[in-house]
Motif scaffolding. Structure first.
Motif, PDB file in Angstrom:
ATOM      1  N   UNK A  59       0.708  -0.776  -0.050  1.00  0.00           N
ATOM      2  CA  UNK A  59      -0.050   0.208  -0.199  1.00  0.00           C
ATOM      3  C   UNK A  59       1.037   1.518  -0.248  1.00  0.00           C
ATOM      4  N   UNK A  60       1.837   1.309   0.533  1.00  0.00           N
ATOM      5  CA  UNK A  60       2.539   2.603   1.260  1.00  0.00           C
ATOM      6  C   UNK A  60       3.812   1.893   1.048  1.00  0.00           C
ATOM      7  N   UNK A  61       5.409   2.726   0.414  1.00  0.00           N
ATOM      8  CA  UNK A  61       6.426   2.278   0.545  1.00  0.00           C
ATOM      9  C   UNK A  61       7.660   1.042  -0.100  1.00  0.00           C
ATOM     10  N   UNK A  62       8.484   1.000   0.132  1.00  0.00           N
ATOM     11  CA  UNK A  62       9.293   0.522  -1.234  1.00  0.00           C
ATOM     12  C   UNK A  62      10.381  -0.891  -0.593  1.00  0.00           C
ATOM     13  N   UNK A  63      10.941  -2.001  -1.468  1.00  0.00           N
ATOM     14  CA  UNK A  63      10.765  -3.653  -1.105  1.00  0.00           C
ATOM     15  C   UNK A  63      12.103  -3.497  -1.798  1.00  0.00           C
ATOM     16  N   UNK A  64      13.069  -4.152  -1.496  1.00  0.00           N
ATOM     17  CA  UNK A  64      14.273  -4.303  -2.208  1.00  0.00           C
ATOM     18  C   UNK A  64      14.816  -6.499  -2.168  1.00  0.00           C
ATOM     19  N   UNK A  65      14.323  -6.354  -3.312  1.00  0.00           N
ATOM     20  CA  UNK A  65      14.945  -7.820  -3.797  1.00  0.00           C
ATOM     21  C   UNK A  65      16.442  -8.199  -3.396  1.00  0.00           C
ATOM     22  N   UNK A  66      16.513  -9.183  -3.086  1.00  0.00           N
ATOM     23  CA  UNK A  66      18.433  -9.538  -2.450  1.00  0.00           C
ATOM     24  C   UNK A  66      18.357 -11.355  -2.954  1.00  0.00           C
ATOM     25  N   UNK A 160      15.947   5.867 -11.385  1.00  0.00           N
ATOM     26  CA  UNK A 160      15.101   7.267 -11.466  1.00  0.00           C
ATOM     27  C   UNK A 160      13.824   7.619 -12.922  1.00  0.00           C
ATOM     28  N   UNK A 161      13.249   7.020 -13.173  1.00  0.00           N
ATOM     29  CA  UNK A 161      11.748   6.054 -14.305  1.00  0.00           C
ATOM     30  C   UNK A 161      11.188   6.177 -12.986  1.00  0.00           C
ATOM     31  N   UNK A 162      11.502   4.401 -12.758  1.00  0.00           N
ATOM     32  CA  UNK A 162      10.401   3.671 -11.923  1.00  0.00           C
ATOM     33  C   UNK A 162      10.553   4.618 -10.496  1.00  0.00           C
ATOM     34  N   UNK A 163      11.296   4.739 -10.223  1.00  0.00           N
ATOM     35  CA  UNK A 163      10.730   4.938  -8.233  1.00  0.00           C
ATOM     36  C   UNK A 163      10.876   7.022  -8.379  1.00  0.00           C
ATOM     37  N   UNK A 164      11.909   7.801  -9.520  1.00  0.00           N
ATOM     38  CA  UNK A 164      11.838   9.206  -8.867  1.00  0.00           C
ATOM     39  C   UNK A 164      11.266  10.221  -9.229  1.00  0.00           C
ATOM     40  N   UNK A 165      11.054  10.774  -9.150  1.00  0.00           N
ATOM     41  CA  UNK A 165      10.390  12.374  -8.811  1.00  0.00           C
ATOM     42  C   UNK A 165      11.177  13.357  -9.737  1.00  0.00           C
ATOM     43  N   UNK A 166      10.300  13.858 -10.425  1.00  0.00           N
ATOM     44  CA  UNK A 166      10.523  15.341 -11.506  1.00  0.00           C
ATOM     45  C   UNK A 166      10.980  16.225 -10.549  1.00  0.00           C
ATOM     46  N   UNK A 167      12.292  17.083 -10.404  1.00  0.00           N
ATOM     47  CA  UNK A 167      12.383  17.690  -9.642  1.00  0.00           C
ATOM     48  C   UNK A 167      13.158  19.196  -9.963  1.00  0.00           C
ATOM     49  N   UNK A 172      14.792  12.449  -8.880  1.00  0.00           N
ATOM     50  CA  UNK A 172      15.608  12.321  -7.323  1.00  0.00           C
ATOM     51  C   UNK A 172      14.690  10.954  -6.876  1.00  0.00           C
ATOM     52  N   UNK A 173      15.698  10.462  -6.671  1.00  0.00           N
ATOM     53  CA  UNK A 173      15.295   8.967  -6.130  1.00  0.00           C
ATOM     54  C   UNK A 173      14.954   8.900  -4.481  1.00  0.00           C
ATOM     55  N   UNK A 174      13.713   8.312  -3.877  1.00  0.00           N
ATOM     56  CA  UNK A 174      13.904   8.167  -2.499  1.00  0.00           C
ATOM     57  C   UNK A 174      14.605   8.547  -1.697  1.00  0.00           C
ATOM     58  N   UNK A 213      18.457  14.628  -0.398  1.00  0.00           N
ATOM     59  CA  UNK A 213      18.708  14.223  -2.139  1.00  0.00           C
ATOM     60  C   UNK A 213      20.010  13.390  -2.568  1.00  0.00           C
ATOM     61  N   UNK A 214      19.904  12.021  -2.100  1.00  0.00           N
ATOM     62  CA  UNK A 214      21.346  11.724  -2.519  1.00  0.00           C
ATOM     63  C   UNK A 214      21.514  11.607  -4.126  1.00  0.00           C
ATOM     64  N   UNK A 215      20.701  10.704  -5.196  1.00  0.00           N
ATOM     65  CA  UNK A 215      20.939  10.434  -6.430  1.00  0.00           C
ATOM     66  C   UNK A 215      19.196  11.709  -7.120  1.00  0.00           C
ATOM     67  N   UNK A 216      20.679  12.151  -7.554  1.00  0.00           N
ATOM     68  CA  UNK A 216      19.546  13.385  -8.168  1.00  0.00           C
ATOM     69  C   UNK A 216      19.729  12.788 -10.341  1.00  0.00           C
TER      70      UNK A 216
END
Length: 222
Positions: A59-66, A160-167, A172-174, A213-216
């Motif tokens: 519903x909200x948030x991001x997970x990583x697959x390892x 960036x395309x899948x998770x980022x927001x344009x600023x 910008x990645x979360x 905002x580390x990854x822009x």
């Protein structure tokens, strides 16, 4: 399955068989009542090599697959976890961990499958979920065949395309995409990854960080 697919146009498939419609079908029409769970950062949802009889809806948030402690994929809100390629295998093929505080809906896999197996459209849902998983795996394989900076640039652009927001001029990645997380995803040692990030900043592919905002990523490259 091919005959079933021919009953629908591509536009109808995109409109009728999204994961949003699936969650509404399960809860509104078939009255499945999932358990709501709040997951904390770094909490494991399912663990590699163990039996897994659960399905999560983010519903909200991001997970990583390892796998073997290496990150190879991510997923975010609006998607199911547990109905993809390994549909009929209760052994979890990879570990899935929360990258941040998140909210999920927890279902029993068997209950969902009982409903979908009884529906003509249910098979199509499962087919499309499996197809999406296969496409992610194929994309990872394509990344592996790219060389040097091209590989890292492509992977960062996809994030960036899948998770980022344009600023402004950046995507910008979360903030949950920390330097350690991204470097692991790129398959590099920390020192090598740090040097690469600095190089990409000099080349203006990555713009300088701003506070958390580390990854822009420069949107001209996406």
């Amino acid at each position: 399955m091919k005959g079933l697919m021919e009953l629908y146009s591509k536009e109808e498939i995109d409109n009728l068989f999204s994961e949003t419609r699936l969650i509404n079908l399960l809860m509104d029409k078939y009255h499945l009542i999932p358990k709501k769970r709040i997951m904390t950062k770094n909490q494991i949802l399912v663990e590699e090599g163990l039996d897994n009889e659960r399905v999560f809806y983010i519903k909200q948030g991001i997970v990583a697959f390892t796998r073997n402690e290496s990150i190879f994929n991510f997923e975010q809100e609006g998607h199911f976890i547990g109905l993809e390629t390994f549909l009929f295998n209760d052994i979890q093929p990879y570990t899935i961990v929360a990258m941040e505080k998140m909210e999920v809906l927890l279902f029993v896999k068997e209950e969902i499958l009982d409903i979908l197996m009884g529906l003509q459209e249910g098979w199509l849902y499962l087919y499309l979920l499996n197809k999406a998983e296969q496409q992610r795996i194929q994309k990872n394989c394509i990344h592996l065949h790219l060389k040097g900076n091209d590989r890292s640039r492509k992977m960062l652009a996809d994030l960036a395309k899948n998770f980022g927001k344009v600023e402004g001029e950046a995507i910008v990645l979360p903030k949950c995409f920390s330097k350690k997380i991204v470097i692991s995803y790129l398959g590099l040692s920390f020192n090598t990854g740090k040097s690469l990030i600095e190089k990409l900043q000099r080349e203006n592919f990555l713009l300088r960080p701003e506070k958390e905002k580390l990854f822009r990523v420069n949107k001209e490259f996406c």
